[in-house]
Design a protein around this motif. Structure first.
Motif, PDB file in Angstrom:
ATOM      1  N   THR A  12      -8.601 -20.827  18.693  1.00 48.09           N
ATOM      2  CA  THR A  12      -9.835 -20.034  18.712  1.00 48.09           C
ATOM      3  C   THR A  12      -9.565 -18.615  18.236  1.00 48.09           C
ATOM      4  N   THR A  15      -9.021 -18.657  14.560  1.00 50.01           N
ATOM      5  CA  THR A  15     -10.297 -18.885  13.883  1.00 50.01           C
ATOM      6  C   THR A  15     -11.136 -17.606  13.856  1.00 50.01           C
ATOM      7  N   LEU A  16     -11.147 -16.876  14.969  1.00 47.22           N
ATOM      8  CA  LEU A  16     -11.889 -15.603  14.999  1.00 47.22           C
ATOM      9  C   LEU A  16     -11.297 -14.605  14.011  1.00 47.22           C
ATOM     10  N   TYR A  19     -12.470 -15.548  10.648  1.00 40.65           N
ATOM     11  CA  TYR A  19     -13.881 -15.194  10.489  1.00 40.65           C
ATOM     12  C   TYR A  19     -14.032 -13.697  10.207  1.00 40.65           C
ATOM     13  N   VAL A  29     -16.225 -21.237  13.663  1.00 42.77           N
ATOM     14  CA  VAL A  29     -15.908 -20.477  14.874  1.00 42.77           C
ATOM     15  C   VAL A  29     -16.560 -21.146  16.082  1.00 42.77           C
TER      16      VAL A  29
END
Length: 79
Positions: A12, A15-16, A19, A29
């Protein structure tokens, strides 16, 4: 289970970060956050299942397996 939770959290966070750099879409996300939440819920379900099973075993055998003592001795107030 702890390693699964840790891995989901790391994914996570990665992924953030992607992003923030505009490398991926918001949908990805959201999917990562959902997977992390699902992993945490699975961990919680497994732990609660373990606790329920242990409680059933304790009530069936009158023995406290966590403290290695008979429940009758544990709650004996004749002392």
């Amino acid at each position: 289970m702890h390693s699964n939770r840790k891995m989901a959290k790391e994914i996570t966070e990665r992924t953030l970060s992607q992003y923030d750099k505009d490398e991926i879409a918001l949908q990805e996300v959201l999917e990562a956050v959902t997977r992390e939440k699902d992993t945490e819920m699975n961990f919680l379900d497994a732990y609660l299942g373990y606790r329920r099973s242990l409680f059933k075993l304790m009530t069936s055998t009158y023995y406290d397996y966590e403290n290695n003592i008979k429940l009758l001795e544990k709650y004996n107030t004749d002392s």
